[in-house]
Design a protein around this motif. Structure first.
Motif, PDB file in Angstrom:
ATOM      1  N   GLY A   1       0.781  -1.227   0.000  1.00 18.98           N
ATOM      2  CA  GLY A   1       0.000   0.000   0.000  1.00 18.98           C
ATOM      3  C   GLY A   1       0.817   1.282   0.000  1.00 18.98           C
ATOM      4  N   ILE A   2       2.131   1.161  -0.085  1.00 18.12           N
ATOM      5  CA  ILE A   2       2.988   2.347  -0.034  1.00 18.12           C
ATOM      6  C   ILE A   2       2.817   3.207  -1.280  1.00 18.12           C
ATOM      7  N   GLY A   3       2.788   2.585  -2.448  1.00 16.96           N
ATOM      8  CA  GLY A   3       2.613   3.344  -3.689  1.00 16.96           C
ATOM      9  C   GLY A   3       1.288   4.086  -3.697  1.00 16.96           C
ATOM     10  N   HIS A   4       0.243   3.437  -3.221  1.00 10.34           N
ATOM     11  CA  HIS A   4      -1.084   4.064  -3.154  1.00 10.34           C
ATOM     12  C   HIS A   4      -1.042   5.271  -2.221  1.00 10.34           C
ATOM     13  N   LYS A   5      -0.430   5.117  -1.061  1.00 12.38           N
ATOM     14  CA  LYS A   5      -0.326   6.223  -0.099  1.00 12.38           C
ATOM     15  C   LYS A   5       0.503   7.368  -0.676  1.00 12.38           C
TER      16      LYS A   5
END
Length: 69
Positions: free
Chosen positions: A10-14
């Motif tokens: 979920g890092i890219g989304h955040k």
């Protein structure tokens, strides 16, 4: 860019959420980018974030991504 060891957490989304918030805060109305056609995970991410994916007008190996902010 997110290191392979940190993929699918979920890092890219955040990061994209924060980038869009910052862009809005400085008055930008649209976010655009270019993604390599074989980069399916990134294309899936931007689609989940509401980006429109189009063929690049000058290069078939690239996809143009656009989203109103």
């Amino acid at each position: 860019m997110v290191d392979d060891a940190w993929q699918k957490q979920g890092i890219g989304h955040k990061l994209m959420d924060v980038l869009m918030d910052v862009a809005r805060s400085v008055g930008l109305k649209t976010m655009e980018g270019e993604v390599l056609k074989p980069n399916h995970p990134m294309l899936k991410l931007v689609e989940a974030l509401g980006f429109r994916v189009e063929a690049h007008p000058e290069d078939e190996t690239i996809r143009k991504v656009l989203r109103a902010l």
